[in-house]
Design a protein around this motif. Structure first.
Motif, short mmCIF file in Angstrom:
data_model
loop_
_atom_site.label_atom_id
_atom_site.label_comp_id
_atom_site.label_asym_id
_atom_site.label_seq_id
_atom_site.Cartn_x
_atom_site.Cartn_y
_atom_site.Cartn_z
N LEU A 17 0.88 -0.96 -0.16
CA LEU A 17 -0.06 -0.17 -0.11
C LEU A 17 0.92 1.26 -0.02
O LEU A 17 0.64 2.22 -0.58
CB LEU A 17 -0.97 0.14 1.17
N SER A 18 2.25 1.13 0.53
CA SER A 18 2.94 2.41 0.78
C SER A 18 3.52 2.65 -0.63
O SER A 18 3.89 3.87 -0.90
CB SER A 18 3.92 2.25 1.76
N HIS A 19 3.56 1.75 -1.63
CA HIS A 19 3.90 1.94 -3.01
C HIS A 19 2.76 2.17 -4.03
O HIS A 19 2.87 2.61 -5.00
CB HIS A 19 4.75 0.75 -3.51
N ALA A 20 1.60 2.19 -3.40
CA ALA A 20 0.45 2.14 -4.47
C ALA A 20 0.15 3.68 -4.92
O ALA A 20 0.00 3.71 -6.23
CB ALA A 20 -1.04 1.95 -3.54
N MET A 21 0.47 4.56 -4.13
CA MET A 21 0.23 5.87 -4.52
C MET A 21 1.11 6.33 -5.77
O MET A 21 0.95 6.63 -6.70
CB MET A 21 0.54 7.09 -3.42
N GLU A 22 2.56 6.05 -5.47
CA GLU A 22 3.48 6.35 -6.61
C GLU A 22 3.24 5.56 -7.81
O GLU A 22 3.94 5.69 -8.94
CB GLU A 22 4.98 6.27 -6.15
N HIS A 23 2.71 4.24 -7.58
CA HIS A 23 2.63 3.48 -8.96
C HIS A 23 1.39 3.43 -9.43
O HIS A 23 0.85 2.65 -10.05
CB HIS A 23 2.87 1.73 -8.31
N ALA A 40 -12.51 -1.95 3.23
CA ALA A 40 -12.85 -2.48 4.60
C ALA A 40 -11.83 -3.01 5.07
O ALA A 40 -11.49 -3.42 6.12
CB ALA A 40 -14.06 -3.32 4.34
N VAL A 41 -10.73 -3.60 3.94
CA VAL A 41 -9.57 -4.47 4.38
C VAL A 41 -8.58 -3.50 4.61
O VAL A 41 -7.55 -3.41 5.65
CB VAL A 41 -9.21 -5.55 3.49
N PHE A 42 -8.06 -2.60 3.58
CA PHE A 42 -6.92 -1.81 3.77
C PHE A 42 -6.99 -0.49 4.52
O PHE A 42 -5.79 -0.03 4.86
CB PHE A 42 -6.24 -1.63 2.12
N ILE A 43 -8.05 0.04 4.55
CA ILE A 43 -8.24 1.31 5.49
C ILE A 43 -7.71 0.84 6.74
O ILE A 43 -6.82 1.75 7.29
CB ILE A 43 -9.46 2.10 5.57
N PRO A 44 -8.12 -0.04 7.41
CA PRO A 44 -7.65 -0.18 8.83
C PRO A 44 -6.23 -0.47 8.93
O PRO A 44 -5.59 -0.40 9.83
CB PRO A 44 -8.70 -1.53 9.33
N ILE A 45 -5.55 -1.26 7.87
CA ILE A 45 -4.17 -1.66 7.84
C ILE A 45 -3.38 -0.20 7.54
O ILE A 45 -2.37 0.05 8.36
CB ILE A 45 -3.85 -2.56 6.76
N ALA A 46 -3.99 0.46 6.70
CA ALA A 46 -3.43 1.74 6.57
C ALA A 46 -3.68 2.34 7.74
O ALA A 46 -2.52 3.40 8.25
CB ALA A 46 -4.06 2.69 5.53
N GLU A 47 -4.46 2.60 8.84
CA GLU A 47 -4.56 3.18 9.93
C GLU A 47 -3.51 2.48 10.90
O GLU A 47 -2.87 3.28 11.60
CB GLU A 47 -6.04 3.11 10.46
N GLU A 48 -3.27 1.35 11.02
CA GLU A 48 -2.36 0.53 11.97
C GLU A 48 -1.03 0.84 11.63
O GLU A 48 -0.14 1.15 12.33
CB GLU A 48 -2.78 -0.92 11.83
N TYR A 49 -0.52 1.04 10.17
CA TYR A 49 0.66 1.20 9.78
C TYR A 49 1.03 2.66 9.53
O TYR A 49 1.92 2.91 8.71
CB TYR A 49 1.06 0.20 8.73
N ASN A 50 0.29 3.71 10.05
CA ASN A 50 0.52 4.87 9.75
C ASN A 50 0.49 5.38 8.29
O ASN A 50 1.37 6.44 7.88
CB ASN A 50 2.23 5.20 10.43
N LEU A 51 -0.10 4.82 7.56
CA LEU A 51 -0.19 5.16 6.04
C LEU A 51 -1.42 6.13 5.86
O LEU A 51 -1.61 6.63 4.73
CB LEU A 51 -0.26 3.99 5.14
N ILE A 52 -2.08 6.27 6.74
CA ILE A 52 -3.68 7.04 6.47
C ILE A 52 -3.54 8.39 6.45
O ILE A 52 -4.12 8.87 5.64
CB ILE A 52 -4.64 6.53 7.72
N ILE A 53 -2.38 9.02 6.91
CA ILE A 53 -2.47 10.43 6.82
C ILE A 53 -2.16 10.63 5.26
O ILE A 53 -2.84 11.57 4.69
CB ILE A 53 -1.43 10.94 7.75
N ALA A 54 -0.98 10.03 4.74
CA ALA A 54 -0.66 10.32 3.51
C ALA A 54 -1.56 9.86 2.51
O ALA A 54 -2.17 10.65 1.50
CB ALA A 54 0.50 9.47 3.06
N LEU A 55 -2.55 8.74 2.68
CA LEU A 55 -3.43 8.16 1.75
C LEU A 55 -4.63 9.33 2.09
O LEU A 55 -5.40 9.57 1.02
CB LEU A 55 -3.91 6.74 2.37
N GLY A 56 -5.01 9.70 3.21
CA GLY A 56 -6.10 10.63 3.25
C GLY A 56 -6.02 12.05 2.54
O GLY A 56 -6.84 12.64 2.01
N GLU A 57 -4.64 12.54 2.42
CA GLU A 57 -4.32 13.64 1.82
C GLU A 57 -4.39 13.44 0.47
O GLU A 57 -4.92 14.38 -0.35
CB GLU A 57 -2.96 14.20 2.33
#
Ligand code: C2E
Ligand code: MG
Ligand code: MG
Ligand code: MG
Length: 288
Positions: free
Chosen positions: A31-37, A75-92
Motif C-alpha cells: 500500500l505504501s507504494h500504491a500511490m506512486e505506482h 474495508a480491508v486496507f483502510i484499517p491496515i493503513a491506520e495501523e501502519y501510519n499510512l492513513i495520513i498520506a492516503l487521506g491527503e
C-alpha cells in the motif's frame, strides 16, 4: 509473536497470529507504494434529493488495485493503513484528488470525502483542507467531510476544536454510519453536523422489521427537529425509497441510484433523476 500471560508467566505462541501479522505487513508495504505506482483511484457514488429526485452530490470511495492481488477492499486496507501510519498520506491523496475532480464538474454538486479518525486528530488538518481548496479552486461549500462517531469519541475536545476550524472554512461536515456503533444522541447536540448519514444496516431491515421502521422514523424526526438533513445509505429497492419518501427523508444514496463508479461515468449518470411519484398518471420509465 509470543504472548506473555502475566500471572502464570507462560508463553503462548500461535502460528496463525504470525501469519496474520506477516500478511498485514505485506499489504501495508504494498500500500505504501500504491500511490506512486498509480494503483489508487477514486470511485464516486451518487446522492440524490428525495424531493426533487435530482442528484445533489457524490461520495468519493477509495479503490486500490494491486498488480497481483487484484482489487483490495477499503474495508480491508483502510484499517491496515491506520495501523501502519499510512492513513495520513492516503487521506491527503484522497482529499486532493476529490477536490480536483469536483472542481472539474460543471454543475455545483457536492463531493463527500471520508476522513479517518486519525486524520481528525491532526491539528494540521484544517490547514491541509484549506490548501487543497485554494490549490484546486473548489468552493468550500462543495466539499463535505464524513466522520464516524469513533472519530469523535477518542478525543472529544480536540476533535471538536478541529471540526470547528473545518466548518469555519465553509466546508460541510456529515456524521457517517449513524445509528450503529456507539451512537450517542448527545453528539448531535455538541457537534455542528450539517448532515446525518443513516447507516445502511437499517435499509436491509425495514422491509421485514417494524422495529427498524420505527427507528428510521425516529431518526428522521430527530433530524427534522434539530434541522439537520438526513441521508439514508444503502437504498437498494423502490420499496425502501417509497418508505423513506413517505417518512420525509431528505436524501438517499445506494445501489438503486447507482453503484460507486469511475468519475466519467458518475458525471454522465449525474443527470439521471429518481422516479418522482406524481399524484396521477405516473409514468415509471424515466427512473434510473
Ligand atoms: P462508507 O463511508 O459508509 O461508504 C459506504 C459503503 O457502502 C461503500 O463501500 C459503498 O460501496 C457501500 N454501498 C453503497 N451503497 C450500497 C448499497 O446500496 N448496498 C450495499 N450493500 N452497499 C452499498 P466501500 O466503497 O467498500 O467502502 C467501505 C468503507 O471504507 C466506507 O464506508 C468508508 O468507511 C471506508 N472508506 C472508503 N473510502 C475511504 C477513504 O477514502 N478514506 C477513508 N478514511 N475511508 C474510506
Ligand atoms: Mg462514508
Ligand atoms: Mg457510511
Ligand atoms: Mg461505513
Amino acid at each position: 509473536r509470543a504472548k506473555l500471560h502475566p500471572s502464570r508467566k507462560v508463553c503462548f505462541y500461535e502460528p496463525s497470529m504470525d501469519a496474520e501479522i506477516r500478511q498485514k505487513r505485506e499489504i501495508a508495504n504494498a500500500l505504501s507504494h500504491a500511490m506512486e505506482h498509480d494503483q489508487l483511484e477514486l470511485h464516486y457514488q451518487l446522492q440524490a434529493s428525495v424531493q426533487s429526485g435530482k442528484v445533489c452530490g457524490m461520495e468519493a470511495l477509495l479503490r486500490w488495485t494491486h498488480p497481483t492481488m487484484g482489487p483490495v477492499s477499503p474495508a480491508v486496507f483502510i484499517p491496515i493503513a491506520e495501523e501502519y501510519n499510512l492513513i495520513i498520506a492516503l487521506g491527503e491523496w484522497v482529499l486532493n484528488r476529490a477536490c480536483r475532480d469536483a472542481a472539474s464538474w460543471k454543475d455545483g454538486q457536492k463531493v463527500a470525502v471520508n476522513l479517518s479518525p486519525l486524520q481528525l486528530m491532526q491539528v494540521e488538518l484544517p490547514r491541509i483542507i484549506h490548501q487543497n481548496l485554494i490549490e484546486t479552486g473548489l468552493a468550500p461549500h462543495r466539499l463535505e467531510v464524513e466522520l464516524t462517531e469513533t472519530a469523535i469519541l477518542s478525543d472529544r475536545d480536540r476533535s471538536l476544536h478541529i471540526l470547528r476550524q473545518i466548518k469555519a472554512l465553509g466546508v460541510c461536515v456529515a456524521l457517517d454510519d449513524f445509528g450503529t456503533g456507539y451512537s450517542s444522541l448527545e453528539i448531535l447536540r455538541a457537534f455542528p453536523f450539517d448532515k446525518i448519514k443513516l447507516d445502511r444496516f437499517f435499509m436491509t431491515e425495514i422491509e421485514t422489521s417494524n422495529a427498524s421502521k420505527a427507528m428510521v422514523r425516529s431518526v428522521l424526526s430527530l433530524g427534522k427537529n434539530l434541522k439537520i438533513p438526513v441521508l439514508a445509505e444503502g437504498v437498494e429497492t423502490e420499496l425502501q425509497l417509497d418508505f423513506l419518501r413517505e417518512e420525509g427523508c431528505d436524501e438517499i444514496q445506494g445501489f438503486l441510484l447507482g453503484r460507486p463508479e469511475k468519475l466519467a461515468e458518475a458525471i454522465r449518470n449525474s443527470v439521471n433523476t429518481l422516479a418522482i411519484q406524481e399524484p396521477e398518471d405516473c409514468e415509471d420509465d424515466d427512473k434510473v
